[in-house]
Design a protein around this motif. Structure first.
Motif, PDB file in Angstrom:
ATOM      1  N   GLN A 178      -1.145  -1.283  -2.747  1.00 24.14           N
ATOM      2  CA  GLN A 178      -1.188  -0.194  -1.651  1.00 24.14           C
ATOM      3  C   GLN A 178      -2.752  -0.744  -1.139  1.00 24.14           C
ATOM      4  O   GLN A 178      -3.168   0.086   0.160  1.00 24.14           O
ATOM      5  N   ARG A 179      -3.326  -1.616  -2.135  1.00 22.83           N
ATOM      6  CA  ARG A 179      -4.945  -2.038  -1.452  1.00 22.83           C
ATOM      7  C   ARG A 179      -6.014  -0.729  -1.123  1.00 22.83           C
ATOM      8  O   ARG A 179      -6.254  -0.097   0.608  1.00 22.83           O
ATOM      9  N   LEU A 180      -5.750   0.552  -2.402  1.00 23.50           N
ATOM     10  CA  LEU A 180      -6.336   1.760  -1.957  1.00 23.50           C
ATOM     11  C   LEU A 180      -7.314   1.819  -3.462  1.00 23.50           C
ATOM     12  O   LEU A 180      -6.670   2.103  -4.604  1.00 23.50           O
ATOM     13  N   VAL A 181      -8.010   2.834  -3.094  1.00 20.21           N
ATOM     14  CA  VAL A 181      -9.369   3.308  -4.303  1.00 20.21           C
ATOM     15  C   VAL A 181      -9.127   4.594  -4.113  1.00 20.21           C
ATOM     16  O   VAL A 181      -9.816   5.292  -2.517  1.00 20.21           O
ATOM     17  N   VAL A 182      -9.525   5.118  -5.320  1.00 15.64           N
ATOM     18  CA  VAL A 182      -9.589   6.839  -4.978  1.00 15.64           C
ATOM     19  C   VAL A 182     -10.576   7.704  -5.777  1.00 15.64           C
ATOM     20  O   VAL A 182     -10.531   6.659  -7.078  1.00 15.64           O
ATOM     21  N   PHE A 183     -11.359   7.413  -4.935  1.00 12.23           N
ATOM     22  CA  PHE A 183     -12.578   7.792  -5.918  1.00 12.23           C
ATOM     23  C   PHE A 183     -12.678   9.519  -6.081  1.00 12.23           C
ATOM     24  O   PHE A 183     -12.098  10.459  -5.920  1.00 12.23           O
ATOM     25  N   SER A 184     -13.246   9.468  -7.669  1.00 14.38           N
ATOM     26  CA  SER A 184     -13.428  11.125  -8.818  1.00 14.38           C
ATOM     27  C   SER A 184     -13.979  11.670  -8.458  1.00 14.38           C
ATOM     28  O   SER A 184     -15.331  11.649  -9.658  1.00 14.38           O
ATOM     29  N   THR A 185     -14.204  12.538  -7.278  1.00 12.99           N
ATOM     30  CA  THR A 185     -15.738  13.675  -6.593  1.00 12.99           C
ATOM     31  C   THR A 185     -15.409  14.755  -8.090  1.00 12.99           C
ATOM     32  O   THR A 185     -14.863  14.928  -8.170  1.00 12.99           O
ATOM     33  N   LYS A 193     -16.034  18.391 -10.090  1.00 17.25           N
ATOM     34  CA  LYS A 193     -15.052  19.274  -9.461  1.00 17.25           C
ATOM     35  C   LYS A 193     -14.384  19.424  -8.351  1.00 17.25           C
ATOM     36  O   LYS A 193     -14.051  20.407  -7.394  1.00 17.25           O
ATOM     37  N   CYS A 194     -13.427  18.020  -7.868  1.00 21.51           N
ATOM     38  CA  CYS A 194     -12.761  18.130  -6.600  1.00 21.51           C
ATOM     39  C   CYS A 194     -11.778  17.802  -7.258  1.00 21.51           C
ATOM     40  O   CYS A 194     -10.937  17.048  -7.050  1.00 21.51           O
ATOM     41  N   GLY A 195     -10.819  18.176  -8.520  1.00 19.28           N
ATOM     42  CA  GLY A 195      -9.121  18.164  -8.784  1.00 19.28           C
ATOM     43  C   GLY A 195      -9.382  16.384  -9.530  1.00 19.28           C
ATOM     44  O   GLY A 195      -8.167  16.210  -9.486  1.00 19.28           O
ATOM     45  N   SER A 196     -10.406  16.231  -9.895  1.00 21.38           N
ATOM     46  CA  SER A 196     -10.677  14.041 -10.724  1.00 21.38           C
ATOM     47  C   SER A 196      -8.984  14.713 -11.931  1.00 21.38           C
ATOM     48  O   SER A 196      -8.705  13.449 -11.944  1.00 21.38           O
ATOM     49  N   THR A 197      -9.143  14.916 -12.819  1.00 12.89           N
ATOM     50  CA  THR A 197      -8.274  14.631 -14.227  1.00 12.89           C
ATOM     51  C   THR A 197      -7.066  15.774 -13.481  1.00 12.89           C
ATOM     52  O   THR A 197      -6.180  14.719 -13.654  1.00 12.89           O
ATOM     53  N   ALA A 198      -7.127  16.460 -12.705  1.00 10.73           N
ATOM     54  CA  ALA A 198      -5.250  16.404 -12.176  1.00 10.73           C
ATOM     55  C   ALA A 198      -5.267  15.195 -11.363  1.00 10.73           C
ATOM     56  O   ALA A 198      -3.432  14.667 -11.550  1.00 10.73           O
ATOM     57  N   LEU A 199      -6.005  14.771 -10.536  1.00 12.85           N
ATOM     58  CA  LEU A 199      -5.050  13.400  -9.814  1.00 12.85           C
ATOM     59  C   LEU A 199      -4.849  12.167 -11.317  1.00 12.85           C
ATOM     60  O   LEU A 199      -4.137  11.287 -10.507  1.00 12.85           O
ATOM     61  N   GLU A 200      -6.510  12.353 -12.416  1.00 16.57           N
ATOM     62  CA  GLU A 200      -5.944  11.348 -12.807  1.00 16.57           C
ATOM     63  C   GLU A 200      -4.754  11.041 -14.150  1.00 16.57           C
ATOM     64  O   GLU A 200      -4.063  10.056 -14.440  1.00 16.57           O
ATOM     65  N   ASP A 204      -3.127  19.823   0.357  1.00 11.09           N
ATOM     66  CA  ASP A 204      -1.668  18.994   0.744  1.00 11.09           C
ATOM     67  C   ASP A 204      -1.464  18.284   1.343  1.00 11.09           C
ATOM     68  O   ASP A 204      -1.424  17.390   1.039  1.00 11.09           O
ATOM     69  N   GLU A 205      -2.704  18.142   2.863  1.00 11.82           N
ATOM     70  CA  GLU A 205      -3.041  17.161   3.493  1.00 11.82           C
ATOM     71  C   GLU A 205      -3.516  15.647   2.553  1.00 11.82           C
ATOM     72  O   GLU A 205      -2.690  14.722   3.203  1.00 11.82           O
ATOM     73  N   PHE A 206      -4.291  16.327   1.404  1.00 12.60           N
ATOM     74  CA  PHE A 206      -4.235  14.968   1.240  1.00 12.60           C
ATOM     75  C   PHE A 206      -3.113  14.361  -0.109  1.00 12.60           C
ATOM     76  O   PHE A 206      -3.122  12.577   0.239  1.00 12.60           O
ATOM     77  N   GLU A 207      -2.855  15.631  -0.579  1.00 11.56           N
ATOM     78  CA  GLU A 207      -1.095  14.518  -1.720  1.00 11.56           C
ATOM     79  C   GLU A 207      -0.574  13.996  -0.556  1.00 11.56           C
ATOM     80  O   GLU A 207       0.305  12.831  -0.729  1.00 11.56           O
ATOM     81  N   GLY A 208      -0.132  14.606   0.430  1.00 12.63           N
ATOM     82  CA  GLY A 208       1.048  13.929   1.359  1.00 12.63           C
ATOM     83  C   GLY A 208       0.386  12.801   2.332  1.00 12.63           C
ATOM     84  O   GLY A 208       0.664  11.438   1.878  1.00 12.63           O
TER      85      GLY A 208
END
Length: 214
Positions: free
Chosen positions: A7-14, A16-23, A145-149
């Motif tokens: 998908q040619r995408l890199v998601v950075f783990s900022t 204190k910005c929900g990085s553990t949930a994203l991971e 919500d927009e980020f998740e979309g």
């Protein structure tokens, strides 16, 4: 950090910005997962451009898109304050026990930050120090919500995000003069936050239906 090669995408783990949930939600479908040691998990944009981007180009030189979340600077510091108020840091130099939020922000703005206030900067995390470049798709934390979309559309699949690694619930307020100092001293953080994708306004009907369901 999460890397999706197809998908040619890199998601950075900022931090204190929900990085553990994203991971937890996205790691199983990622091709490369940087996790564990915070220096690795929270790889900065600068370090990515310096080394990791070049490594990925060995396999496919098609440009990678980059994305991340950013939090309002005062809210971000509040999250750090609450996190470091936890019992697991009692008796350590990183603990904020016994300190007010004003004292924490005062220490953060000091020329020499004490250990409990040395939490970095979102602008430094997300911006290349020489070019001023930042991630391609930057979303505010309150536009989750927009980020998740965006992620679901880019990855072509749906997923659920659970709240994990959350800080202790505390009602915080910052004195007006400190709020002004923070905005002046952290101008880059505020400018970057202002440039990020904001949450879409809810229609009156949608807000009414959500209120009924809550």
């Amino acid at each position: 950090m999460l890397v999706f090669l197809n998908q040619r995408l890199v998601v950075f783990s900022t931090p204190k910005c929900g990085s553990t949930a994203l991971e937890q939600a996205l790691a199983p479908m990622s091709d490369i997962v940087l996790q564990g040691d915070p220096r690795i998990k929270h790889c900065t944009f600068h370090r990515y451009k310096w080394r990791l981007e070049k490594f990925l180009q060995i396999f496919d030189d098609t440009p990678m898109a980059t994305t991340a979340l950013i939090r309002h600077p005062q809210d971000w510091l509040g999250s750090w304050y609450r996190y470091r108020h936890g019992s697991w840091l009692d008796g350590t130099p990183q603990s904020t026990k016994g300190l007010s939020f004003d004292q924490f922000v005062e220490a953060y703005l000091a020329e020499e930050q004490p250990a409990f206030a040395a939490v970095g900067s979102q602008a430094r995390f997300l911006t290349h120090p020489k070019t001023g470049e930042t991630v391609d798709f930057l979303y505010r934390y309150d536009a989750f919500d927009e980020f998740e979309g965006f992620l679901e559309a880019r990855l072509e699949r749906q997923f659920d995000l659970d709240r994990v690694n959350t800080s202790t619930e505390m009602r915080l307020s910052l004195s007006a003069h400190l709020a002004q100092r923070l905005e002046t001293c952290c101008e880059g953080d505020y400018a970057l936050y202002d440039s990020a994708h904001a949450p879409r306004p809810k229609s009156r009907m949608r807000a009414f239906m959500q209120a009924l369901a809550s």
